[in-house]
Design a protein around this motif. Sequence first.
Motif, PDB file in Angstrom:
ATOM      1  N   THR A  91       4.231  -6.820   9.342  1.00 15.49           N
ATOM      2  CA  THR A  91       3.246  -6.337  10.304  1.00 15.49           C
ATOM      3  C   THR A  91       3.102  -4.818  10.201  1.00 15.49           C
ATOM      4  O   THR A  91       4.083  -4.088  10.317  1.00 15.49           O
ATOM      5  N   ALA A  92       1.877  -4.376   9.959  1.00 15.52           N
ATOM      6  CA  ALA A  92       1.617  -2.945   9.769  1.00 15.52           C
ATOM      7  C   ALA A  92       0.129  -2.732   9.553  1.00 15.52           C
ATOM      8  O   ALA A  92      -0.627  -3.692   9.374  1.00 15.52           O
ATOM      9  N   VAL A  93      -0.262  -1.477   9.548  1.00 14.05           N
ATOM     10  CA  VAL A  93      -1.586  -1.109   9.068  1.00 14.05           C
ATOM     11  C   VAL A  93      -1.458  -0.852   7.566  1.00 14.05           C
ATOM     12  O   VAL A  93      -0.591  -0.086   7.136  1.00 14.05           O
ATOM     13  N   TYR A  94      -2.298  -1.512   6.793  1.00 11.15           N
ATOM     14  CA  TYR A  94      -2.248  -1.404   5.338  1.00 11.15           C
ATOM     15  C   TYR A  94      -3.359  -0.484   4.858  1.00 11.15           C
ATOM     16  O   TYR A  94      -4.529  -0.658   5.225  1.00 11.15           O
ATOM     17  N   TYR A  95      -2.972   0.474   4.012  1.00 11.97           N
ATOM     18  CA  TYR A  95      -3.896   1.476   3.503  1.00 11.97           C
ATOM     19  C   TYR A  95      -4.047   1.348   1.993  1.00 11.97           C
ATOM     20  O   TYR A  95      -3.061   1.228   1.265  1.00 11.97           O
ATOM     21  N   CYS A  96      -5.270   1.428   1.552  1.00 14.55           N
ATOM     22  CA  CYS A  96      -5.577   1.502   0.136  1.00 14.55           C
ATOM     23  C   CYS A  96      -5.646   2.973  -0.261  1.00 14.55           C
ATOM     24  O   CYS A  96      -6.083   3.821   0.531  1.00 14.55           O
ATOM     25  N   ALA A  97      -5.215   3.276  -1.489  1.00 13.53           N
ATOM     26  CA  ALA A  97      -5.215   4.668  -1.924  1.00 13.53           C
ATOM     27  C   ALA A  97      -5.576   4.761  -3.405  1.00 13.53           C
ATOM     28  O   ALA A  97      -5.187   3.905  -4.203  1.00 13.53           O
TER      29      ALA A  97
END
Length: 124
Positions: A91-97
């Motif tokens: 569980t988390a906020v997932y970021y693309c980079a």
Amino acid sequence: QVQLVESGGGLVQAGGSLRLSCAASGRNFRYSAMGWFRQAPGKEREFVAAVSWSGVNTNYADSVKGRFTISRDNAKNTVYLQMNNLKPDDTAVYYCAGATLGVLTTTPTNFRYWGQGTQVTVSS
């Protein structure tokens, strides 16, 4: 204007699957490494997975190895994160980079471009 837009997050039960997508615009990332990071409440942002510009080389955090798969479609300027056997700890906020390098990298400072994130919540 360079944009990375994540999608595919949501609420899923433990053991379930989600597929995150990251669509890039404003810049062609076909020669850039791409990565996924995540940030859980009260924790620092952490590396999840990365893929080289060609898609041949990948790297994963130990916590997701064998469960997550990163891939990319350079023709669509899009990167994906297939997440299987999800756990509440995912569980988390997932970021693309998007990186400034083409070779595989996991160092956050090598990633210049970031999306706004998509929430993934795994219930027990």
